[in-house]
Design a protein around this motif. Structure first.
Motif, PDB file in Angstrom:
ATOM      1  N   ARG B  19      25.384 -79.688 -22.493  1.00 34.06           N
ATOM      2  CA  ARG B  19      25.626 -80.532 -21.316  1.00 34.06           C
ATOM      3  C   ARG B  19      26.237 -81.861 -21.760  1.00 34.06           C
ATOM      4  O   ARG B  19      25.892 -82.383 -22.833  1.00 34.06           O
ATOM      5  N   LYS B  25      20.524 -88.161 -23.374  1.00 29.88           N
ATOM      6  CA  LYS B  25      19.166 -87.867 -22.921  1.00 29.88           C
ATOM      7  C   LYS B  25      18.226 -87.470 -24.063  1.00 29.88           C
ATOM      8  O   LYS B  25      17.012 -87.503 -23.875  1.00 29.88           O
ATOM      9  N   TYR B  32      17.403 -94.559 -16.710  1.00 32.04           N
ATOM     10  CA  TYR B  32      16.733 -94.061 -15.502  1.00 32.04           C
ATOM     11  C   TYR B  32      16.395 -95.245 -14.586  1.00 32.04           C
ATOM     12  O   TYR B  32      16.775 -96.392 -14.862  1.00 32.04           O
ATOM     13  N   ILE B 202       8.146 -86.569 -13.016  1.00 29.69           N
ATOM     14  CA  ILE B 202       7.493 -87.425 -14.012  1.00 29.69           C
ATOM     15  C   ILE B 202       7.942 -88.880 -13.887  1.00 29.69           C
ATOM     16  O   ILE B 202       7.242 -89.799 -14.294  1.00 29.69           O
ATOM     17  N   ILE B 251      18.098 -89.562 -13.031  1.00 32.56           N
ATOM     18  CA  ILE B 251      16.909 -89.325 -12.215  1.00 32.56           C
ATOM     19  C   ILE B 251      15.934 -88.406 -12.937  1.00 32.56           C
ATOM     20  O   ILE B 251      16.316 -87.341 -13.420  1.00 32.56           O
ATOM     21  N   PHE B 255      12.940 -82.883  -6.816  1.00 33.40           N
ATOM     22  CA  PHE B 255      12.415 -81.682  -6.128  1.00 33.40           C
ATOM     23  C   PHE B 255      12.276 -81.894  -4.629  1.00 33.40           C
ATOM     24  O   PHE B 255      11.402 -81.313  -3.993  1.00 33.40           O
ATOM     25  N   ILE B 474      20.395 -83.666 -11.757  1.00 34.64           N
ATOM     26  CA  ILE B 474      18.953 -83.568 -12.047  1.00 34.64           C
ATOM     27  C   ILE B 474      18.659 -82.493 -13.064  1.00 34.64           C
ATOM     28  O   ILE B 474      17.635 -82.506 -13.730  1.00 34.64           O
ATOM     29  N   GLY B 475      19.576 -81.517 -13.162  1.00 31.29           N
ATOM     30  CA  GLY B 475      19.214 -80.413 -14.053  1.00 31.29           C
ATOM     31  C   GLY B 475      20.419 -79.790 -14.726  1.00 31.29           C
ATOM     32  O   GLY B 475      20.455 -78.582 -14.932  1.00 31.29           O
ATOM     33  N   TYR B 637      21.036 -73.110 -17.365  1.00 30.92           N
ATOM     34  CA  TYR B 637      20.440 -73.998 -16.358  1.00 30.92           C
ATOM     35  C   TYR B 637      19.995 -73.229 -15.117  1.00 30.92           C
ATOM     36  O   TYR B 637      19.112 -73.683 -14.392  1.00 30.92           O
ATOM     37  N   GLY B 644      11.439 -73.244 -13.843  1.00 29.61           N
ATOM     38  CA  GLY B 644      10.793 -74.437 -13.295  1.00 29.61           C
ATOM     39  C   GLY B 644      10.170 -74.162 -11.942  1.00 29.61           C
ATOM     40  O   GLY B 644       9.063 -74.634 -11.643  1.00 29.61           O
TER      41      GLY B 644
ATOM     42  N   ALA D  97      19.121 -75.935 -23.763  1.00 27.44           N
ATOM     43  CA  ALA D  97      18.957 -76.451 -22.392  1.00 27.44           C
ATOM     44  C   ALA D  97      17.479 -76.745 -22.132  1.00 27.44           C
ATOM     45  O   ALA D  97      16.937 -76.420 -21.082  1.00 27.44           O
ATOM     46  N   LEU D  99      16.094 -79.462 -21.631  1.00 27.66           N
ATOM     47  CA  LEU D  99      15.850 -80.578 -20.722  1.00 27.66           C
ATOM     48  C   LEU D  99      16.618 -80.343 -19.441  1.00 27.66           C
ATOM     49  O   LEU D  99      17.722 -79.803 -19.468  1.00 27.66           O
ATOM     50  N   GLN D 100      15.984 -80.680 -18.343  1.00 32.70           N
ATOM     51  CA  GLN D 100      16.711 -80.676 -17.077  1.00 32.70           C
ATOM     52  C   GLN D 100      16.934 -82.120 -16.647  1.00 32.70           C
ATOM     53  O   GLN D 100      18.014 -82.656 -16.817  1.00 32.70           O
ATOM     54  N   CYS D 101      15.887 -82.781 -16.126  1.00 32.43           N
ATOM     55  CA  CYS D 101      16.097 -84.182 -15.736  1.00 32.43           C
ATOM     56  C   CYS D 101      16.090 -85.094 -16.953  1.00 32.43           C
ATOM     57  O   CYS D 101      16.715 -86.129 -16.941  1.00 32.43           O
ATOM     58  N   GLY D 102      15.338 -84.720 -17.982  1.00 33.87           N
ATOM     59  CA  GLY D 102      15.369 -85.470 -19.234  1.00 33.87           C
ATOM     60  C   GLY D 102      14.377 -86.613 -19.359  1.00 33.87           C
ATOM     61  O   GLY D 102      14.316 -87.266 -20.387  1.00 33.87           O
ATOM     62  N   ILE D 103      13.562 -86.851 -18.337  1.00 35.31           N
ATOM     63  CA  ILE D 103      12.665 -88.024 -18.397  1.00 35.31           C
ATOM     64  C   ILE D 103      11.528 -87.795 -19.388  1.00 35.31           C
ATOM     65  O   ILE D 103      11.052 -88.724 -20.031  1.00 35.31           O
ATOM     66  N   THR D 105      11.841 -85.911 -22.033  1.00 31.47           N
ATOM     67  CA  THR D 105      12.436 -85.506 -23.308  1.00 31.47           C
ATOM     68  C   THR D 105      12.138 -86.470 -24.462  1.00 31.47           C
ATOM     69  O   THR D 105      11.751 -86.017 -25.546  1.00 31.47           O
ATOM     70  N   PRO D 106      12.296 -87.790 -24.286  1.00 29.86           N
ATOM     71  CA  PRO D 106      12.003 -88.667 -25.427  1.00 29.86           C
ATOM     72  C   PRO D 106      10.583 -88.484 -25.952  1.00 29.86           C
ATOM     73  O   PRO D 106      10.367 -88.390 -27.170  1.00 29.86           O
ATOM     74  N   CYS D 136       6.006 -81.768 -18.379  1.00 34.32           N
ATOM     75  CA  CYS D 136       7.382 -81.546 -17.952  1.00 34.32           C
ATOM     76  C   CYS D 136       7.277 -80.826 -16.615  1.00 34.32           C
ATOM     77  O   CYS D 136       6.554 -79.837 -16.508  1.00 34.32           O
ATOM     78  N   ARG D 137       7.950 -81.315 -15.606  1.00 35.10           N
ATOM     79  CA  ARG D 137       7.851 -80.691 -14.292  1.00 35.10           C
ATOM     80  C   ARG D 137       9.075 -79.819 -14.008  1.00 35.10           C
ATOM     81  O   ARG D 137       9.073 -79.077 -13.037  1.00 35.10           O
ATOM     82  N   CYS D 138      10.116 -79.915 -14.831  1.00 33.85           N
ATOM     83  CA  CYS D 138      11.367 -79.209 -14.509  1.00 33.85           C
ATOM     84  C   CYS D 138      11.442 -77.814 -15.111  1.00 33.85           C
ATOM     85  O   CYS D 138      11.938 -76.902 -14.483  1.00 33.85           O
ATOM     86  N   THR D 139      11.028 -77.662 -16.365  1.00 33.83           N
ATOM     87  CA  THR D 139      11.467 -76.497 -17.141  1.00 33.83           C
ATOM     88  C   THR D 139      10.479 -75.345 -17.192  1.00 33.83           C
ATOM     89  O   THR D 139      10.854 -74.247 -17.606  1.00 33.83           O
TER      90      THR D 139
END
Lengths: 287, 746, 81, 159
Positions: B19, B25, B32, B202, B251, B255, B474-475, B637, B644, D97, D99-103, D105-106, D136-139
């Motif tokens: 990506r 990221k 953010y 999060i 972001i 969701f 977002i993804g 993705y 997810g 892949a 990470l989706q939103c990446g928050i 990730t760090p 993680c809420r995305c993956t």
């Protein structure tokens, strides 16, 4: 908020004794900082004990007793092979507190002094017969772990008193302990029920036992009847049934967001059985 | 809209490149919502109601304002009056007027020179309340005697005689219901309940706002859609949208929960009053107490089935509370209730009910998971009663192209049958199970969305292309857009740069919501870059002295369309771009539309669980998601969306819930007790991407973001039944509930 | 005449009919004709509806064509997360 | 409120700042040192987005006071790459892949690096339990776990 870094426990105690407002001791901080953040507690004096020498030490004394410093973090306990070999139940209790990150900071004494009836390390410590040394304005005293909690968020410590270290007795022959807790997920939850069993065997027969429950009453509960159910048995089905019944009967739980009264009573019995089996296997393996 | 549809022979589509925002990221550089700072910036903190329902008698900020460094306090008095409809609802939700309507409802806000100072000042703002009776449960809120939260606000649809908390009533259906039930060999009816859950992103809401006394302002904000933020903030504050420039940060999850405003208009109001930029960042407790969780629901479903599994009739009655404001998603919930099946007679009824809870916001396929929990649980119960295979029974009744949908229209090309066939053929469905283990299946649907969309694409002097989009990434959507642009232009993926731009740089865009970004922004991206290639064909034609119709665009080059067009060597995009200044000027493309060929996405899930019969603890052992993506642009993705969605659905099924005390206060306001799945709770989540191309998109894309959260709720319930022999009809299926059911069974 | 299917909750604004026949060549004309024929539907349409033409959801495309053999449904407006 | 002068080492550089004793290490990293790589997702140690190491020990920087950093050595996500060369974990997260939103990730990268430092060959279950404090809420975690296992394998080969 004033931040103090005393060099001795006596100084730490003196600062606390002289303070007029809200005082908190800081070791791992995993409870204090959360309470500060949530505006539950904003200390006027925060006393960081990590500058006191020896607080990070784990020492086995000549009599095989273990002395653990007040600021030793969970991760440091888990990494200590000798301690884990002697008291696996105590260490697995502490190891269940929070995440890997929390383990990097959280301490046994912090878990004890937070006063939560659900504290994961406390049943194991009490089952092991651990004691703490308390430094206060009137000097130093030794106190059994189970005598520290006084109810949710409360301890029996007086103003100016601070715990300087924790002592686990010599393991001795034929001993084994275990701690299990129930949580809805696999990690990161507060115990809905916790149960520690510490016992000793001669051959296949249990000669000594202590069973301690967490999260089923305002404080941990040392269940004498449960210990009686084990002593003299070979952990046969009859003993296990009696153990579970005694554990369930000792519960004085509440309905709350984490569980119901009925659930806690039931699961206390289940965990007692399961923990006893692990402790029993460990004791026989260790003989 | 005529679309040049292409579904095979792709060069870039379907590959898995890195990506474009990946390095930012993984190195901590990506910025953010809370990562912005401005010179002279103040920090804003909200004062919130501790009561579920209370009249605000007096707000006294004297002590707070006396603190040195406190620069402004705002209350509802600082906002314009006279708003109507949803604008009023949003304003009322952002800052309570006469009455605080839920625990956590904002009643005042303060800005100060430091966050610590602002927090201290917030505690000094004295609010006098008169506590009113409250209600938080949807069924209780409809009963006679329940406190009326906003009397007289019901709309045209509500029949007389219902409780004033009922805001909307919906009823529709087709076919002869009685005949249908009469024709059935088995008719079953049950009531199902789901508790409210939270999106659980999060990243807490955060913004940095600046607004002058002239009504001109700027804002940096984490949001799924900055045009929505602009419109809503402007409406709440009574300023012109064009005067407010909103820039989206990266972001940290949304969701659906970041499609509306909470702190943003308040930060702007504080900034206007203080004359300085104001940053506001929610705490986690504020996020859980006072943003937009889902509705809770109570659902009656009745279904008739023949011995061979044929469904003959179905009826659903759905009650949902969406907090102290109307617009719980009963509409989409009802539409999704029977959408998987071709049933000759269906009837739907829905009640949108007020309760003293925060104003619900969208959460991934709003309403559909609740509806699926009810319907798909009942279908499973009926298959058990009749001894039928649950997947084959679903296949027998499955909606397909030409089926009259339960919500009315005829389905176009859809992919439910293909997902069911793939699930039946999957080794997971036939794998052996151990003691206390059970398998559950369920299907689900989301209709998806197109939505207002604007995209610009500009050709660079070296032949690289910049695409400006308005749907926050977002993804991994930047990667998907770049792939589609690269495919359409025939240039390398790396030569396309996709930027998410601010509201001042592009026409209106709806948020990244409704599973629409890859579909709608993708469609607009393709059409925008095609304008570039057609302009380049014109330039080549001019150069060659032939008509533009005689030039085609292929593999990143303009070429004569055949021997009759003349013999000319192809001109590459780079060659043409280098000369564009002297051949007619800069080249860009722009496309705007509200595309409506989004097509729905169906999915079928298989899950294995093990239930500890002594504690009621459920472990998820194996999970497989099968879903129709139309065409997977970036399959990694797409899989991520499937996984997810499944994880969130598992959380909803097992442990997530809003727990209100008798005092109407939310009891679990931190992640410790709002229990979203952690890494050790889940197995690997297997995915099967079914591709039934969507005729409404140039490359066949269907949105995939939402459907995946729908089947897990019933699939897990069905698996728990198979493992433990107990049927849980209330979510979450927490261990105390499962153990109580096991004990009741004896 | 274009046949427009309404959801049954709207029947009380249309004298009990859940299918209304109208003269219209576009979605816009259809909406106008609908309100002219049944003024009670005005607040419903103002509050926001979607129109499905031959299985395709027309969000706000008033110029979209409809013909006498089109399948037309008035639907409640939906949004996703 | 009295501010305390703190000197500490972050990603190899000695830095200093003034901290109110109520401020967390996370606050200080972000607001005083401009290092916004660590994120605040909860402020209560439940989400792990603020993970850093202090003297090599993985912690939540929201559960450490800024004043406690005096004389310590702190590593954050900003210190993982060496110049333009990404750490294998960072590279694998992009490749898989993860990470989706990446928050998150760090925090996950810092936590995973700490895991591999003490266990270069973790089993899937060990990775899952080690990372249980990193929400993680995305993956659904699948691709995260795969990326960590793959990075571990590559790092073992590289030794």
């Amino acid at each position: 908020m004033r931040y103090h870094t005393p060099a001795t426990f006596e100084n730490a105690s003196a600062i606390a004794a002289a303070a007029s407002g809200v005082t908190r001791f800081l070791a791992g901080g995993t409870d204090v900082l959360v309470q500060m953040r949530a505006d539950i507690v904003t200390p006027d004096d925060l006393i960081d004990i990590k500058h006191i020498s020896g607080v990070k030490d784990i020492v086995q004394e000549d009599d095989k007793c273990w002395s653990i410093g007040a600021a030793v973090a969970g991760a440091e306990l888990t990494a200590h092979k000798g301690l884990c070999a002697d008291w696996p139940g105590v260490i697995e209790g502490m190891g269940l507190v929070g995440s890997t990150q929390v383990q990097g900071r959280a301490t046994l004494i912090g878990n004890l002094c937070n006063g939560s009836p659900a504290a994961d390390s406390v049943p194991g410590l009490a089952a092991a017969g651990a004691e703490v040394s308390v430094v206060g304005p009137k000097g130093t005293r030794q106190v059994k772990v189970e005598d520290i909690p006084a109810g949710p968020g409360k301890t029996t410590l007086a103003k100016g008193e601070v715990i300087s270290g924790i002592y686990l007795p010599p393991r001795g022959k034929g001993g084994g302990d275990a701690y299990l807790r129930f949580i809805p997920r696999t990690e990161m939850d507060i115990a809905v029920v916790g149960c520690a069993v510490n016992l000793r065997v001669e051959g296949d027969t249990i000669t000594e036992a202590r069973v301690v429950l967490g999260a089923v009453a305002p404080t941990i509960v040392v269940v004498e009847d449960a210990a009686k159910a084990l002593i003299g048995s070979t952990l046969d089905d009859k003993a296990l049934v009696a153990l579970a019944a005694a554990a369930s009967a000792a519960c004085r739980p509440i309905n709350d967001k984490r569980g119901t009264i009925e659930f806690r009573k039931d699961v206390a019995g289940v965990l007692a059985r399961r923990a006893a089996k692990i402790a029993y296997d460990r004791a026989r393996g260790a003989k | 809209m005529p679309l040049d549809t292409k579904t095979t022979g792709f060069k870039y589509i379907g590959t898995r490149p890195d990506r474009p925002d990946g390095i930012d990221k993984v190195t901590g550089k990506a910025r953010y919502g809370a990562d912005a700072y401005a010179p002279g910036m103040l920090h804003g903190v909200m004062v919130r109601s501790p009561h579920a329902h209370a009249r605000i008698k007096k707000i006294d900020a004297t002590k707070a304002l006396a603190l040195k460094g406190v620069k402004a306090v705002v209350t509802r008095a600082d906002f314009p009056t006279g708003l109507e409809g949803e604008d009023w609802n949003i304003q009322e939700n952002c800052m309570a007027g006469e009455v605080a309507l839920y625990d956590g409802h904002a009643v005042a806000a303060v800005a100060a020179t430091s966050l610590l100072l602002a927090r201290e000042a917030a505690k000094l703002i004295e609010v006098e309340y008169e506590v009113l009776p409250h209600v938080t449960d949807v069924d209780e809120a409809m009963k006679p005697g329940a406190p009326a939260i906003r009397a007289g606000a019901a709309d045209y649809s509500v029949p007389e005689g219902l409780h004033p908390n009922v805001m909307r009533y919906i009823e529709y259906g087709h076919g002869d219901l009685e005949a249908g039930f009469a024709a059935a060999d088995l008719v079953m009816e049950n009531t199902y309940k789901t508790e409210a859950t939270h999106q659980g992103y999060i990243e807490p809401h955060a913004c940095l706002a600046q607004l002058g006394s002239d009504g001109k302002g700027e804002m940096w904000v984490c949001t799924q859609g900055h045009w929505f933020i602009r419109r809503m903030s402007a409406a709440v504050l009574g300023i012109d949208v064009a005067n407010l420039r909103v820039t989206p940060s990266e972001i940290g999850g949304g969701f659906g929960g970041k499609t509306t405003v909470f702190i943003e208009p308040v930060a702007l109001a504080l900034s206007r009053k203080a004359g300085k930029p104001v940053k506001m960042v929610m705490t986690r407790s504020e996020v859980l107490r006072a943003t937009g969780p889902t509705s809770s629901s109570s659902i009656d479903v009745k279904m008739g089935m023949k011995k061979d599994g044929t469904m003959t009739a179905a009826k659903v009655t759905m009650r949902m509370q969406g907090g102290a404001f109307p617009m719980a998603p009963i509409d989409s919930a009802l539409d999704c209730a029977f959408s998987c099946y071709n049933i000759p007679a269906v009837h739907h009824e829905g009640y949108d009910v007020l309760a003293n809870r925060p104003k619900q916001a969208a959460y991934r396929a709003p309403g559909s998971p609740m509806a699926a929990f009810a319907t798909e649980s009942l279908v499973d119960e009926m298959c058990r009663a009749l001894g039928l295979d649950p997947l084959k029974t679903r296949l027998k009744n499955a909606s397909r192209e030409g089926t009259k949908a339960s919500f009315g229209p005829t389905f176009p090309r859809i992919g439910l049958v293909e997902t069911l066939e793939a699930a039946i053929a999957h080794p997971h469905y036939a794998a052996p199970l151990g003691t206390n283990q059970g398998r559950g299946v369920a299907s689900g649907y989301w209709m998806n969305w197109g939505g207002e969309t604007s995209v610009s694409a500009a050709l660079g002097e070296d032949g690289s292309v910049t695409v400006s989009v308005g749907t926050p990434d977002i993804g991994g959507s930047r990667a998907s857009m770049a792939l589609m642009a690269a495919e359409a232009l025939g240039i390398p993926y790396e030569n396309v740069r996709v930027n998410v731009v601010d509201t001042g740089s592009l026409g209106v865009n709806e948020p990244t919501h409704g599973s629409r970004a890859t579909y709608a922004t993708g469609l607009a991206t393709i059409e925008a870059v095609k304008q570039i290639s057609s302009k380049l064909c014109q330039r080549a034609a001019d150069k060659w002295g032939i008509p533009a119709e005689a030039v085609i665009w292929e593999d990143g080059c303009a070429k004569p369309s055949g021997p009759n067009a003349g013999e000319f060597p192809p001109l590459t995009i780079g060659e043409l771009a280098a000369e564009m200044g002297s051949t007619g000027g800069p080249i860009s493309g722009h496309f705007e539309a509200t595309p409506s060929g989004h097509g729905g996405s169906f999915g079928t899930h298989i899950v294995d669980v093990e239930v500890d019969p002594e504690t009621g603890h459920t472990s998820v052992l194996r999970y497989t998601v099968v879903q129709d993506a139309g065409k997977a642009i970036h399959p990694a993705y797409v899989e991520g969306q499937f996984q997810g969605g499944a994880a969130q659905g598992i959380g909803w099924a097992l442990n997530e819930e809003y727990i209100y005390g008798a005092d109407g206060r939310l009891q679990n306001t931190v992640f410790l007790d709002y229990r979203i799945p952690v890494a050790s709770d889940l197995p690997m989540i297997d995915t099967v991407i079914v591709e039934v191309p969507n005729p409404g998109h140039p490359y066949g894309v269907r949105g995939v973001g939402e459907t995946g959260i729908t089947p897990p709720l019933p699939a897990v319930a069905n698996a728990v039944h198979a493992a433990a022999g107990v049927r849980l009809r209330s979510l979450p299926m927490s261990p105390p509930r499962i153990l109580a059911a096991i004990k009741a069974k004896g | 005449m274009v046949k427009v299917h309404l959801w049954s909750g709207l029947r009380r604004f249309t004298d009990g009919a859940d299918v209304v026949e109208l003269e219209a060549k576009t979605v816009g004309e259809m909406m106008k004709a609908l309100v002219e024929a049944h003024p009670g539907l005005d607040p419903v349409i103002k509050a926001g509806v979607s129109v499905s033409v031959d299985g395709k959801l027309i969000a706000r495309g008033l110029h979209e064509q409809v013909s006498d053999d089109s399948e037309v449904f008035l639907l409640r407006q939906l949004k996703g997360g | 409120m009295t501010q305390i002068h703190v000197t500490t080492t972050v990603n190899g550089d000695e830095v200093d700042f003034l901290a109110d004793p109520r401020e967390t290490l996370l606050d200080c990293l972000r607001d005083k040192l401009g290092m916004t790589g660590a994120k605040e997702g909860c402020g209560t140690g439940d989400c792990g987005a603020c993970s850093v190491t202090v003297d090599g020990r993985l912690v939540c920087s929201c559960l450490v006071l800024g004043v406690e950093a005096q004389g310590k050595t702190i590593e954050t996500v900003e210190g993982m790459a060496e110049g333009e060369k990404l750490h294998p974990l960072q590279r694998k997260f992009i490749e898989h892949a993860a990470l989706q939103c990446g928050i998150c990730t760090p925090g996950i990268l810092v936590a995973a690096k700490a895991l591999l430092a003490q266990n270069p060959d973790p089993a899937e279950e060990e990775v899952r339990y080690w990372l249980a404090g990193n929400l993680c809420r995305c993956t659904g975690y699948d691709k995260i776990i795969r990326a960590v296992l793959d990075a571990a394998a590559e790092m073992r080969e590289g030794v």
